[in-house]
Scaffold this motif. Structure first.
Motif, short mmCIF file in Angstrom:
data_model
loop_
_atom_site.label_atom_id
_atom_site.label_comp_id
_atom_site.label_asym_id
_atom_site.label_seq_id
_atom_site.Cartn_x
_atom_site.Cartn_y
_atom_site.Cartn_z
N GLU A 78 -0.59 -4.35 14.06
CA GLU A 78 0.83 -4.51 13.78
C GLU A 78 1.61 -4.05 15.01
OE1 GLU A 78 2.19 -5.53 10.80
OE2 GLU A 78 0.27 -5.69 9.76
N ALA A 79 2.20 -4.95 15.74
CA ALA A 79 2.90 -4.61 16.98
C ALA A 79 4.04 -3.62 16.74
CB ALA A 79 3.43 -5.87 17.65
N ASN A 80 4.75 -3.76 15.63
CA ASN A 80 5.87 -2.88 15.32
C ASN A 80 5.50 -1.77 14.34
OD1 ASN A 80 7.67 -4.37 16.94
ND2 ASN A 80 7.96 -5.85 15.30
N GLY A 81 4.24 -1.70 13.97
CA GLY A 81 3.80 -0.69 13.01
C GLY A 81 3.95 -1.18 11.58
N PHE A 82 3.14 -0.65 10.71
CA PHE A 82 3.15 -0.97 9.28
C PHE A 82 3.93 0.16 8.61
CE2 PHE A 82 -0.02 -2.51 5.78
CZ PHE A 82 1.03 -2.76 4.93
N VAL A 83 5.25 0.00 8.58
CA VAL A 83 6.18 1.06 8.17
C VAL A 83 6.04 1.38 6.69
CG1 VAL A 83 8.64 1.67 8.09
CG2 VAL A 83 7.77 0.26 9.95
N ALA A 84 6.21 2.65 6.35
CA ALA A 84 6.13 3.09 4.95
C ALA A 84 7.08 2.28 4.08
CB ALA A 84 6.46 4.57 4.85
N GLY A 85 6.57 1.82 2.95
CA GLY A 85 7.35 0.98 2.03
C GLY A 85 7.12 -0.50 2.22
N ASP A 86 6.60 -0.91 3.37
CA ASP A 86 6.30 -2.32 3.62
C ASP A 86 4.99 -2.71 2.95
OD1 ASP A 86 8.56 -2.69 5.11
OD2 ASP A 86 7.52 -2.93 7.03
N THR A 87 4.87 -3.99 2.65
CA THR A 87 3.63 -4.52 2.09
C THR A 87 3.17 -5.71 2.91
OG1 THR A 87 4.78 -5.98 0.54
CG2 THR A 87 4.17 -3.80 -0.28
N ARG A 88 1.89 -5.98 2.85
CA ARG A 88 1.29 -7.16 3.47
C ARG A 88 0.43 -7.84 2.42
NH1 ARG A 88 4.47 -5.42 6.52
NH2 ARG A 88 4.22 -4.90 8.70
N THR A 89 0.61 -9.13 2.25
CA THR A 89 -0.25 -9.89 1.35
C THR A 89 -1.18 -10.73 2.20
OG1 THR A 89 1.47 -9.95 -0.35
CG2 THR A 89 -0.32 -11.56 -0.54
N MET A 90 -2.45 -10.48 2.06
CA MET A 90 -3.47 -11.18 2.83
C MET A 90 -4.16 -12.19 1.92
SD MET A 90 -2.66 -9.34 5.34
CE MET A 90 -3.63 -10.16 6.55
N THR A 136 -10.16 -32.07 -4.44
CA THR A 136 -9.11 -31.23 -3.87
C THR A 136 -9.68 -30.39 -2.74
OG1 THR A 136 -9.54 -29.39 -5.37
CG2 THR A 136 -7.98 -31.05 -6.13
N ASN A 137 -8.80 -29.83 -1.95
CA ASN A 137 -9.22 -29.00 -0.82
C ASN A 137 -9.02 -27.51 -1.10
OD1 ASN A 137 -10.00 -31.13 0.82
ND2 ASN A 137 -7.90 -31.49 1.47
N ASN A 138 -8.95 -27.14 -2.38
CA ASN A 138 -8.74 -25.75 -2.73
C ASN A 138 -10.01 -24.95 -2.46
OD1 ASN A 138 -6.14 -26.25 -3.58
ND2 ASN A 138 -6.73 -26.58 -5.69
N LEU A 139 -9.92 -23.94 -1.60
CA LEU A 139 -11.05 -23.08 -1.30
C LEU A 139 -10.98 -21.82 -2.15
CD1 LEU A 139 -10.98 -23.26 2.60
CD2 LEU A 139 -12.56 -24.42 1.06
N PRO A 140 -12.13 -21.22 -2.43
CA PRO A 140 -12.11 -19.93 -3.11
C PRO A 140 -11.29 -18.95 -2.27
CG PRO A 140 -14.35 -20.77 -2.91
CD PRO A 140 -13.47 -21.66 -2.11
N THR A 141 -10.42 -18.19 -2.93
CA THR A 141 -9.47 -17.35 -2.21
C THR A 141 -9.42 -15.94 -2.80
OG1 THR A 141 -8.12 -19.31 -1.87
CG2 THR A 141 -7.07 -17.20 -1.45
N VAL A 142 -9.40 -14.94 -1.93
CA VAL A 142 -9.12 -13.57 -2.34
C VAL A 142 -7.73 -13.24 -1.83
CG1 VAL A 142 -9.72 -11.14 -1.99
CG2 VAL A 142 -11.53 -12.82 -2.28
N ARG A 143 -6.89 -12.71 -2.72
CA ARG A 143 -5.54 -12.29 -2.34
C ARG A 143 -5.45 -10.78 -2.53
NH1 ARG A 143 -0.73 -15.35 -4.96
NH2 ARG A 143 -1.57 -16.90 -3.55
N VAL A 144 -5.07 -10.09 -1.47
CA VAL A 144 -4.98 -8.63 -1.48
C VAL A 144 -3.59 -8.24 -0.99
CG1 VAL A 144 -5.94 -6.49 -0.58
CG2 VAL A 144 -7.44 -8.45 -0.91
N LYS A 145 -2.92 -7.38 -1.76
CA LYS A 145 -1.63 -6.86 -1.35
C LYS A 145 -1.81 -5.39 -1.00
CE LYS A 145 3.19 -6.69 -2.76
NZ LYS A 145 4.12 -7.02 -3.87
N VAL A 146 -1.42 -5.02 0.23
CA VAL A 146 -1.58 -3.67 0.74
C VAL A 146 -0.20 -3.09 1.02
CG1 VAL A 146 -2.54 -2.28 2.62
CG2 VAL A 146 -3.79 -4.28 1.78
N GLU A 147 -0.01 -1.83 0.62
CA GLU A 147 1.27 -1.15 0.84
C GLU A 147 1.05 0.06 1.74
OE1 GLU A 147 4.89 0.91 -1.72
OE2 GLU A 147 2.96 0.57 -2.67
#
Length: 104
Positions: free
Chosen positions: A13-25, A74-85
């Motif tokens: 994270e170039a600007n840092g993963f600031v407290a309170g922010d989330t990332r959905t991968m 269809t082109n739907n691939l198996p997907t894992v969704r992870v939300k990190v805070e």
């Protein structure tokens, strides 16, 4: 006997993963020739790069896995969704996501 596989991902994270922010991968899994991910369990953990002079903490808040789409047209691939805070107080620049796949 169950089979367990692991996957490790590193993020910067170039600007840092600031407290309170989330990332959905969204991580797309490889299509397997035989079978699907229907009976697969997934576990996830997130951790910041260790720095002795900072207090950085992350937590996984949401985790889901979508199995193969039964429609071969269809082109739907198996997907894992992870939300990190980031729960801080300091913001990590580098952090890791570790996944474990447990299959019967």
């Amino acid at each position: 006997m169950a089979t367990v596989r692991h996957a490790h991902f590193e993020f910067f994270e170039a600007n840092g993963f600031v407290a309170g922010d989330t990332r959905t991968m969204r991580l797309f899994l490889p299509v397997r020739a035989a079978g699907s991910y229907v009976q697969t369990a997934v576990a996830a953990s997130a951790s910041p790069f260790h720095a002795s002079n900072e207090n950085r903490q992350l937590r996984v808040t949401t985790l889901s896995i979508k199995s193969d789409d039964p429609n071969p047209n269809t082109n739907n691939l198996p997907t894992v969704r992870v939300k990190v805070e980031s729960i801080g107080p300091d913001a990590p620049l580098i952090w890791y996501l570790n996944l474990s796949f447990i299959e019967p």
